[in-house]
Design an enzyme around this catalytic site. Structure first.
Site, mmCIF file in Angstrom:
data_model
loop_
_atom_site.group_PDB
_atom_site.id
_atom_site.type_symbol
_atom_site.label_atom_id
_atom_site.label_comp_id
_atom_site.label_asym_id
_atom_site.label_seq_id
_atom_site.Cartn_x
_atom_site.Cartn_y
_atom_site.Cartn_z
ATOM 1 N N ASN A 136 -15.892 -8.848 -5.812
ATOM 2 C CA ASN A 136 -15.382 -9.076 -4.587
ATOM 3 C C ASN A 136 -16.373 -9.996 -3.619
ATOM 4 O OD1 ASN A 136 -17.760 -7.696 -3.463
ATOM 5 N ND2 ASN A 136 -16.420 -6.068 -2.539
ATOM 6 N N GLU A 143 -20.195 -7.019 2.550
ATOM 7 C CA GLU A 143 -18.915 -6.819 2.157
ATOM 8 C C GLU A 143 -17.701 -7.824 2.855
ATOM 9 O OE1 GLU A 143 -18.857 -5.321 -0.565
ATOM 10 O OE2 GLU A 143 -18.794 -2.925 -0.438
#
Ligand code: PGA
Length: 238
Positions: A136, A143
């Site tokens: 990702n 994140e």
């Protein structure tokens, strides 16, 4: 940002290990930023091999790991503390007092994060930062999101990261859903950065580095703002 495409994983690890060995040989007190995950395991093997051969001395090196699950105790075999002992520290002569890993067992996570950031500053900052990259696009456990944290912080793990890392956990082990991670700003303060990526599951994330855009939805793109980043990947990741 410089990109070096190697024939295979072994060649990637050789190149990265040689860069780290050069850094330590030219500055025995180098401050190294270290990463966990499957990617750097071959690098740690080569560093340990060099130590056994007597061609490098880690006794004055200072290390800071990128991240740790939260909450987790260091003796949990899923902790990054445990990983680092198994894969690297038990095989070389880094002094225990020079090893830093975010404290996954801290009662006050925010306090532990502030202390970690302060310890990096007190050590004079990171000379060479080793990074992997998530599918990702995460670096450390920064994140994807609308905004990214500059400094060390507590973060929930995304569904993608929980899925990706579930492979390391057996059925009876509980996977933490949060982590402590240095921030993107902490990473960007490192003097020099090596990002390793291998395998076709990393191809899409690596490709986003070619777009030239800083996108918080792909945290690794913030490395485009750093003047000394080398991406080392295998053919499958490009
Ligand atoms: P991996 O993880 O090395 O296990 O693929 C990389 C990362 O999540 O940064």
């Amino acid at each position: 940002m410089k990109k070096i495409v190697c024939d295979n994983y072994d060649a990637m690890c050789r190149l990265a290990a040689d860069r780290i060995l050069d850094a330590v040989r030219s500055n025995p007190r180098a401050v190294l930023g270290l990463a966990t995950g499957s990617t750097p395991i071959g690098v740690y093997e080569l560093l340990a091999e060099a130590y056994r051969a007597g061609t490098v001395d880690f006794s004055e090196v200072v290390t800071f790991n990128l991240d740790e699950y939260y909450p987790i105790s260091p003796d949990n075999r899923q902790s990054y503390w445990y990983y680092m002992q198994q894969n690297f520290f038990s095989k070389v002569n880094v002094r225990p007092e020079n090893i830093h890993i975010p404290d996954g067992s801290a009662a006050d996570a925010a306090l532990a994060c502030r202390a970690y950031e302060a310890a990096i500053e007190a050590a004079g900052g990171i000379d060479l930062q080793l990074l992997g990259i998530g599918q990702n696009g995460h670096i450390g456990f920064n994140e994807p999101g609308k905004e990214l944290y500059a400094a060390t912080h507590v973060t929930p793990l995304t569904e993608q990261t929980l899925r990706d890392n579930a492979r390391f956990f057996s059925a009876d082990e509980v996977m933490p859903t949060q982590a402590l991670t240095v921030g993107v700003g902490t990473i960007l303060k490192a003097k020099s950065i090596l990002l390793l990526a291998n395998g076709k599951n990393k191809k899409a994330a690596v490709a986003r580095l070619d777009d030239g855009m800083l996108d918080p939805a792909v945290p690794a793109t913030f490395l485009l703002g750093h003047r000394d980043v080398t991406v080392i990947c295998d053919r499958e990741a490009v």
